[in-house]
Design a protein around this motif. Sequence first.
Motif, PDB file in Angstrom:
ATOM      1  N   THR A  91       0.835  -1.197   0.000  1.00  0.00           N
ATOM      2  CA  THR A  91       0.000   0.000   0.000  1.00  0.00           C
ATOM      3  C   THR A  91       0.875   1.254   0.000  1.00  0.00           C
ATOM      4  O   THR A  91       2.094   1.190   0.198  1.00  0.00           O
ATOM      5  CB  THR A  91      -0.901   0.037   1.232  1.00  0.00           C
ATOM      6  N   ARG A  92       0.230   2.375  -0.196  1.00  0.00           N
ATOM      7  CA  ARG A  92       0.959   3.648  -0.203  1.00  0.00           C
ATOM      8  C   ARG A  92       1.738   3.841   1.104  1.00  0.00           C
ATOM      9  O   ARG A  92       2.897   4.270   1.081  1.00  0.00           O
ATOM     10  CB  ARG A  92      -0.013   4.803  -0.415  1.00  0.00           C
ATOM     11  N   LYS A  93       1.118   3.521   2.222  1.00  0.00           N
ATOM     12  CA  LYS A  93       1.800   3.683   3.503  1.00  0.00           C
ATOM     13  C   LYS A  93       3.030   2.790   3.579  1.00  0.00           C
ATOM     14  O   LYS A  93       4.091   3.215   4.062  1.00  0.00           O
ATOM     15  CB  LYS A  93       0.834   3.359   4.652  1.00  0.00           C
ATOM     16  N   ASP A 121       1.372  -2.763  -6.972  1.00  0.00           N
ATOM     17  CA  ASP A 121       1.816  -1.377  -6.848  1.00  0.00           C
ATOM     18  C   ASP A 121       2.808  -0.969  -7.940  1.00  0.00           C
ATOM     19  O   ASP A 121       3.397   0.116  -7.874  1.00  0.00           O
ATOM     20  CB  ASP A 121       2.442  -1.134  -5.471  1.00  0.00           C
ATOM     21  N   ASN A 122       3.002  -1.795  -8.967  1.00  0.00           N
ATOM     22  CA  ASN A 122       3.891  -1.433 -10.068  1.00  0.00           C
ATOM     23  C   ASN A 122       3.413  -0.161 -10.775  1.00  0.00           C
ATOM     24  O   ASN A 122       2.215   0.072 -10.919  1.00  0.00           O
ATOM     25  CB  ASN A 122       3.978  -2.570 -11.085  1.00  0.00           C
ATOM     26  N   LEU A 148      -1.581  -0.826 -10.267  1.00  0.00           N
ATOM     27  CA  LEU A 148      -2.286   0.361  -9.799  1.00  0.00           C
ATOM     28  C   LEU A 148      -1.391   1.429  -9.168  1.00  0.00           C
ATOM     29  O   LEU A 148      -1.890   2.359  -8.558  1.00  0.00           O
ATOM     30  CB  LEU A 148      -3.352  -0.066  -8.779  1.00  0.00           C
ATOM     31  N   GLY A 149      -0.081   1.315  -9.334  1.00  0.00           N
ATOM     32  CA  GLY A 149       0.806   2.304  -8.738  1.00  0.00           C
ATOM     33  C   GLY A 149       0.580   3.708  -9.242  1.00  0.00           C
ATOM     34  O   GLY A 149       0.862   4.683  -8.544  1.00  0.00           O
ATOM     35  N   ASP A 150       0.056   3.834 -10.478  1.00  0.00           N
ATOM     36  CA  ASP A 150      -0.178   5.138 -11.087  1.00  0.00           C
ATOM     37  C   ASP A 150      -1.645   5.548 -11.040  1.00  0.00           C
ATOM     38  O   ASP A 150      -2.005   6.571 -11.616  1.00  0.00           O
ATOM     39  CB  ASP A 150       0.275   5.106 -12.552  1.00  0.00           C
ATOM     40  N   TYR A 156      -2.816   1.376  -3.677  1.00  0.00           N
ATOM     41  CA  TYR A 156      -1.428   1.111  -4.059  1.00  0.00           C
ATOM     42  C   TYR A 156      -0.781   2.298  -4.769  1.00  0.00           C
ATOM     43  O   TYR A 156       0.347   2.196  -5.245  1.00  0.00           O
ATOM     44  CB  TYR A 156      -1.373  -0.114  -4.989  1.00  0.00           C
ATOM     45  N   PHE A 157      -1.473   3.421  -4.835  1.00  0.00           N
ATOM     46  CA  PHE A 157      -0.963   4.579  -5.562  1.00  0.00           C
ATOM     47  C   PHE A 157       0.266   5.184  -4.884  1.00  0.00           C
ATOM     48  O   PHE A 157       0.267   5.429  -3.680  1.00  0.00           O
ATOM     49  CB  PHE A 157      -2.048   5.656  -5.662  1.00  0.00           C
TER      50      PHE A 157
END
Length: 213
Positions: A91-93, A121-122, A148-150, A156-157
């Motif tokens: 996750t982002r955190k 998160d790629n 979903l990294g973008d 997952y951003f």
Amino acid sequence: MFIYPNNSTFVFTVFDDTDEATLKTIKPVYDLLDELGMRTTKSVWPLPQKDHHVYSGGTALDDPDYCSYMKELQAKGFEIGLHNVGTGNYTRKDIENGLSLFKDIFGDYPSIHVNHSANRDNMYWGYKRFSTLLGFFYKVFSNNRTYLGDQKDSPYFWGDLHKRHIKYTRNLTYKSLNLLKYDPFTPFVDPKKSKYSNFYFSSTDTPDVTSFL
């Protein structure tokens, strides 16, 4: 037109994906590279793995002996890069924590990053790697796993962090050691991905001796 140091006609270097890396397996390799005077890029996982696939196994920076050796390599002039913050879905955190840990250990954020395998998160991965037409066919005929990294509304951003901290990201790979034959413009800016990225670079895909030869 590339200008190489000392009137050289080519450059050879390596970005080492940290998949399956342990201190026992990598130390002899990097000790030899050091002895030969070669300086390459060794990627790391700051955080422990979240999946347990055999392919994804490897040591992260929570192992004190492994971490100490990575710092030793950095001190000798090897570049330390990022292969996501770990293997799995972060996750982002998690990613914020992993990047902070990287900075605490190595003194700065990583300037170079390579997406790892199937992490959700790629950044700009899957069909997003390609041009519009090729990306369409890839999306239709591949497993269409979503990365979903973008994507800003995703847990997952981390696109803004990627833009802020990562200078170079790997995209396409080729089956030839003469990389510039296929991508003479590397590194380059991709306008379609520039919102959350800076420079992209290509590489030769040689995960084993057979493919290298």
